[in-house]
Each structure stands twice: as C-alpha cells, then as structure tokens.
Enzyme design. Structure first.
Site, mmCIF file in Angstrom:
data_model
loop_
_atom_site.group_PDB
_atom_site.id
_atom_site.type_symbol
_atom_site.label_atom_id
_atom_site.label_comp_id
_atom_site.label_asym_id
_atom_site.label_seq_id
_atom_site.Cartn_x
_atom_site.Cartn_y
_atom_site.Cartn_z
ATOM 1 N N ASP A 47 0.662 -1.136 -0.010
ATOM 2 C CA ASP A 47 0.031 0.014 -0.083
ATOM 3 C C ASP A 47 0.957 1.186 0.017
ATOM 4 O O ASP A 47 1.651 1.538 0.853
ATOM 5 C CB ASP A 47 -0.950 0.133 1.359
ATOM 6 C CG ASP A 47 -1.902 1.237 1.548
ATOM 7 O OD1 ASP A 47 -2.973 0.933 0.791
ATOM 8 O OD2 ASP A 47 -1.371 2.268 1.995
ATOM 9 N N TYR A 52 2.942 10.069 -0.096
ATOM 10 C CA TYR A 52 4.066 9.525 0.642
ATOM 11 C C TYR A 52 5.150 9.736 0.018
ATOM 12 O O TYR A 52 6.281 9.482 0.805
ATOM 13 C CB TYR A 52 3.848 7.887 0.896
ATOM 14 C CG TYR A 52 2.453 7.358 1.540
ATOM 15 C CD1 TYR A 52 1.604 8.444 2.123
ATOM 16 C CD2 TYR A 52 2.023 6.099 1.591
ATOM 17 C CE1 TYR A 52 0.254 7.973 2.771
ATOM 18 C CE2 TYR A 52 0.852 5.677 2.066
ATOM 19 C CZ TYR A 52 0.160 6.677 2.799
ATOM 20 O OH TYR A 52 -1.049 6.417 3.224
ATOM 21 N N LYS A 77 -2.893 5.884 -4.121
ATOM 22 C CA LYS A 77 -4.246 6.909 -3.989
ATOM 23 C C LYS A 77 -4.043 8.271 -4.626
ATOM 24 O O LYS A 77 -2.769 8.593 -4.509
ATOM 25 C CB LYS A 77 -4.164 7.235 -2.250
ATOM 26 C CG LYS A 77 -4.171 5.706 -1.449
ATOM 27 C CD LYS A 77 -4.372 5.709 -0.336
ATOM 28 C CE LYS A 77 -3.883 4.523 0.567
ATOM 29 N NZ LYS A 77 -2.373 4.541 0.939
ATOM 30 N N HIS A 110 -7.989 9.409 -1.948
ATOM 31 C CA HIS A 110 -7.307 9.171 -0.656
ATOM 32 C C HIS A 110 -8.329 9.825 0.309
ATOM 33 O O HIS A 110 -8.561 9.277 1.658
ATOM 34 C CB HIS A 110 -6.004 10.157 -0.809
ATOM 35 C CG HIS A 110 -5.259 9.514 0.310
ATOM 36 N ND1 HIS A 110 -3.712 9.387 0.177
ATOM 37 C CD2 HIS A 110 -5.256 9.226 1.786
ATOM 38 C CE1 HIS A 110 -3.090 9.119 1.029
ATOM 39 N NE2 HIS A 110 -3.976 8.951 2.110
HETATM 40 N N1 LIG Z 1 -5.528 5.989 3.733
HETATM 41 C C1 LIG Z 1 -5.321 6.660 4.642
HETATM 42 O O1 LIG Z 1 -5.595 8.002 4.716
HETATM 43 C C2 LIG Z 1 -3.968 6.188 5.489
HETATM 44 C C3 LIG Z 1 -3.410 5.116 5.115
HETATM 45 N N2 LIG Z 1 -2.519 4.759 5.876
HETATM 46 C C4 LIG Z 1 -1.818 3.185 5.208
HETATM 47 O O2 LIG Z 1 -2.020 2.174 6.382
HETATM 48 C C5 LIG Z 1 -0.458 1.887 6.732
HETATM 49 C C6 LIG Z 1 -0.561 1.596 8.413
HETATM 50 O O3 LIG Z 1 -0.777 2.618 9.066
HETATM 51 P P1 LIG Z 1 0.226 3.273 10.069
HETATM 52 O O4 LIG Z 1 -0.331 4.763 10.182
HETATM 53 O O5 LIG Z 1 1.603 3.384 9.257
HETATM 54 O O6 LIG Z 1 0.375 2.604 11.334
HETATM 55 P P2 LIG Z 1 0.330 1.292 11.922
HETATM 56 O O7 LIG Z 1 -0.795 1.044 12.889
HETATM 57 O O8 LIG Z 1 0.598 0.209 10.888
HETATM 58 O O9 LIG Z 1 1.696 1.197 12.997
HETATM 59 C C7 LIG Z 1 2.911 1.561 12.311
HETATM 60 C C8 LIG Z 1 3.905 2.017 13.676
HETATM 61 O O10 LIG Z 1 3.772 0.820 14.382
HETATM 62 C C9 LIG Z 1 5.268 0.249 14.600
HETATM 63 N N3 LIG Z 1 5.218 -1.187 14.387
HETATM 64 C C10 LIG Z 1 4.745 -1.760 13.436
HETATM 65 N N4 LIG Z 1 4.795 -3.113 13.786
HETATM 66 C C11 LIG Z 1 5.057 -3.145 15.187
HETATM 67 C C12 LIG Z 1 5.126 -4.235 15.877
HETATM 68 N N5 LIG Z 1 4.870 -5.563 15.632
HETATM 69 N N6 LIG Z 1 5.334 -4.043 17.180
HETATM 70 C C13 LIG Z 1 5.483 -2.752 17.834
HETATM 71 N N7 LIG Z 1 5.356 -1.904 16.904
HETATM 72 C C14 LIG Z 1 5.179 -1.973 15.520
HETATM 73 C C15 LIG Z 1 6.056 0.867 13.374
HETATM 74 O O11 LIG Z 1 7.350 1.217 13.933
HETATM 75 P P3 LIG Z 1 8.505 0.657 12.855
HETATM 76 O O12 LIG Z 1 8.202 1.115 11.326
HETATM 77 O O13 LIG Z 1 9.722 1.494 13.521
HETATM 78 O O14 LIG Z 1 8.995 -0.691 13.005
HETATM 79 C C16 LIG Z 1 5.322 2.158 13.371
HETATM 80 O O15 LIG Z 1 5.879 3.456 14.182
HETATM 81 C C17 LIG Z 1 0.327 3.103 6.329
HETATM 82 O O16 LIG Z 1 1.654 2.843 6.126
HETATM 83 C C18 LIG Z 1 -0.436 3.466 5.163
HETATM 84 O O17 LIG Z 1 0.090 2.609 3.992
HETATM 85 C C19 LIG Z 1 -2.117 5.374 6.956
HETATM 86 C C20 LIG Z 1 -2.661 6.431 7.390
HETATM 87 C C21 LIG Z 1 -3.523 6.939 6.508
HETATM 88 O O1 LIG Z 2 -2.288 8.437 4.226
HETATM 89 C C1 LIG Z 2 -1.984 9.362 4.842
HETATM 90 C C2 LIG Z 2 -0.943 9.613 5.594
HETATM 91 O O2 LIG Z 2 -0.501 10.721 5.018
HETATM 92 C C3 LIG Z 2 -1.334 11.942 4.881
HETATM 93 C C4 LIG Z 2 -0.656 13.130 5.277
HETATM 94 O O3 LIG Z 2 0.621 13.465 4.796
HETATM 95 C C5 LIG Z 2 -2.478 11.581 5.712
HETATM 96 O O4 LIG Z 2 -3.443 12.756 5.414
HETATM 97 C C6 LIG Z 2 -3.142 10.233 4.767
HETATM 98 O O5 LIG Z 2 -4.477 10.193 5.500
#
Ligand SMILES: NC(=O)C1=CN([C@@H]2O[C@H](COP(=O)(O)OP(=O)(O)OC[C@H]3O[C@@H](n4cnc5c(N)ncnc54)[C@H](OP(=O)(O)O)[C@@H]3O)[C@@H](O)[C@H]2O)C=CC1
Ligand SMILES: O=C1CO[C@H](CO)[C@@H](O)[C@@H]1O
Length: 274
Positions: A47, A52, A77, A110
């Site tokens: 994803d 990003y 997205k 998005h």
């Molecule tokens: N459509 C939208 O608006 C959005 C979409 N997304 C998508 O969703 C994905 C996931 O969401 P995200 O916000 O990244 O959050 P997550 O809930 O996936 O958490 C990621 C964080 O948790 C840590 N982590 C990962 N695995 C573990 C584990 N097993 N134990 C402890 N800590 C852990 C990572 O650290 P580290 O990397 O340091 O290991 C990082 O800091 C994004 O990367 C993106 O692709 C996210 C936000 C908005």
């Molecule tokens: O996927 C996401 C993470 O990055 C963006 C901001 O830079 C958010 O708005 C979004 O939902």
C-alpha cells in the site's frame, strides 16, 4: 484466512490479499529495503500513495524483489489537490510512471473532501474501463459520503480504506459496507504501536503465545477486514506476517471490540475539507 497469500474477492471479482504492507512515513533506502523484506517474507500486497513520496522506491523494490508482477497487488492513492476529472487522469499517469507499473491493482480516492469526489470518481471509472487499473475504491469515506457517491455512480467502490483499530472499531461503517459489497480495509491497524501494553490485549496474547501486535492484526482478519500494518524493522515485518497459525475465539473478538473509545490517531474525515 489461513496463509499470507489468501485473498478476499472484491465486488468486481478481483482477488486482493487480506494482509498488506503499509509504507506511510517510510522513505529512501528504508522503504526500499522494507518492501524488499516484506516481499521476501511473503507479503503480496503493498500500500502506497502519491502523498507518501515513495512510489518510485516502492516500484523499484517491487522490480528488484524478483516476485512475478501478477502475484503482487499494488495500491496507490490520488491526493486531495488532484481531485477533479482531468487532474485525476494526469495524477494517475504520474503515479503509474513513478511506480513503473503498466497496471495498478487498486486506485483509491485518498480523502473525500467536500465537493469534487463525484467528478473524480467519473475519472476513476474511466481508468477502470480502459484497463489502467484492476479495481477502484475510496478511502476515509463515511457512510454519508458513500450514500452520496452511490446515488450517481455506475460503479460501487470495491474498497473503503479507513482508520480502524481496537479504539475505533467502525462497527456502523462496517455494517454499511457489508450491505453494499464494499470491502472494509484498516489503516493504522496497530494504532501506530500504541496498544502493545494494553492489559486485555496482553492477556489474550499470552493465552495464544503471540505478541500484542499479532493479536490485534488477527482481530482485523477475523472480523473480515483487509489490513496493512507498516514497519521498517525487519523483525516486526516478520512478526506482523506470522499470524496464520491461530485464530481468535468469538469471545476474544468481542473483548477486543469492547476496547472501542471512538479515539483516532488521524484526522476525522468530516474535518478534512479542501
Ligand atoms: N488512507 C489513509 O488515509 C491512510 C493510510 N495509511 C496506510 O496504512 C498503513 C499503516 O498505518 P500506519 O499509520 O503506518 O500505522 P500502523 O498502525 O501500521 O503502525 C505503524 C507503527 O507501528 C510500529 N510497529 C509496526 N509493527 C509493530 C510491532 N509488531 N510491534 C510494535 N510496533 C510496531 C511501526 O514501527 P517501525 O516502522 O519503526 O517498525 C510504526 O511506528 C500506512 O503505512 C499506510 O500505508 C495510513 C494512514 C492514513
Ligand atoms: O495516508 C495518509 C498519511 O499521509 C497523509 C498526510 O501526509 C494523511 O493525510 C493520509 O491519510
């Protein structure tokens, strides 16, 4: 779902792996290595998003991984400022070029914003009809956005990707999506790592001999939700994929559902107007 390659069948018949790999805030060599590691571990769904800033490196890692393209599912997205008919078509071409892929598996709007998503969706339908994308969907849509979109559109989104974790269980949206054959997908499924010490989750994890993160991710899958945990740490990339040797009981799922506090780590979709 019993293994990492297992898929859900979307409302247009396309298969999408239940477990994907998130890449938000992963940049440079870190994202390149993380995506390569994820594919080595067995993730088949990645994803990303234009915003990003990592599409080029994600695409490079996919090519260098050696995995057959047809075995991978890639989502990107459309960013908010590119909404509109012509600007969507332009932004899509840029994403496709940066990723270095002929066909994108899933393209998402998005965020809904306020008044351009219907026009944008028309451009998405065109991309689908011309075969540039295998599936089209939305992200951060509330029930009222979906109701409004469905009033005038020819196609029902295959996916709605939203913030969802044990503190934000999205029960009402889940029900609406089920009724309309829209697959729900969770972002920030681990609430960005904030729930690893939560007492109920720690207790459930001990019972299965699993970590808190594994129990949380299994809760998503056992509720029928596609999920995309992000990590740039090799041992966590592996940990988050080592989920296919257990399933939660109905009682454990209910107990985790009970942690809901309507709490978000991201913006509320009705507050992000552009
Ligand atoms: N459509 C939208 O608006 C959005 C979409 N997304 C998508 O969703 C994905 C996931 O969401 P995200 O916000 O990244 O959050 P997550 O809930 O996936 O958490 C990621 C964080 O948790 C840590 N982590 C990962 N695995 C573990 C584990 N097993 N134990 C402890 N800590 C852990 C990572 O650290 P580290 O990397 O340091 O290991 C990082 O800091 C994004 O990367 C993106 O692709 C996210 C936000 C908005
Ligand atoms: O996927 C996401 C993470 O990055 C963006 C901001 O830079 C958010 O708005 C979004 O939902």
């Amino acid at each position: 779902m019993g293994n990492i390659a297992d898929t859900t069948v979307l409302n247009n018949g396309v298969q999408m792996p239940w477990l994907g790999f998130g890449t938000y805030k992963a940049e440079g060599n870190e994202v390149y290595e993380a995506v390569k590691t994820a594919i080595e571990v067995g993730y088949r769904h990645i994803d990303t998003a234009a915003i990003y800033g990592n599409e080029e490196l994600v695409g490079q890692a996919i090519r260098d991984s050696g995995a057959a393209r047809e075995n991978l599912f890639v989502t990107t997205k459309l960013w908010n400022q590119d909404q509109g008919y012509d600007s969507t078509l332009r932004a899509f071409e840029e994403s496709r070029k940066r990723l270095g892929l002929d066909i994108i598996d899933l393209y998402l709007i998005h965020w809904p914003g306020k008044d351009k998503y219907k026009e944008t969706w028309k451009a998405f339908e065109r991309l689908y009809e011309e075969g540039s994308v295998r599936a089209i969907g939305v992200s951060n849509f509330q029930v009222h956005h979906l109701e409004d979109l469905l009033k005038d559109s020819n196609m029902v989104p295959v996916i709605n990707q939203v913030e969802l974790h044990p503190r934000l269980t999205q029960q009402e949206l889940h029900q609406y999506c089920r009724e309309h054959q829209i697959q729900l997908e969770s972002w920030s499924p681990l609430m960005k790592g904030k729930l690893t010490e939560q007492a109920d989750i720690v207790e459930i994890a001990a019972k299965y001999g699993k970590t808190s993160s594994q129990v949380i991710l299994r809760w998503h899958l056992d509720r029928g939700i596609v999920t995309i945990p992000k990590s740039v740490t090799a041992h966590r990339i592996r940990e988050n994929a080592d989920l296919f040797d257990f399933e939660l009981t109905a009682e454990d799922i209910e107990r985790i559902n009970g942690l809901h506090l309507d709490e978000r780590v991201g913006t509320h979709p009705d507050k992000l107007l552009f």
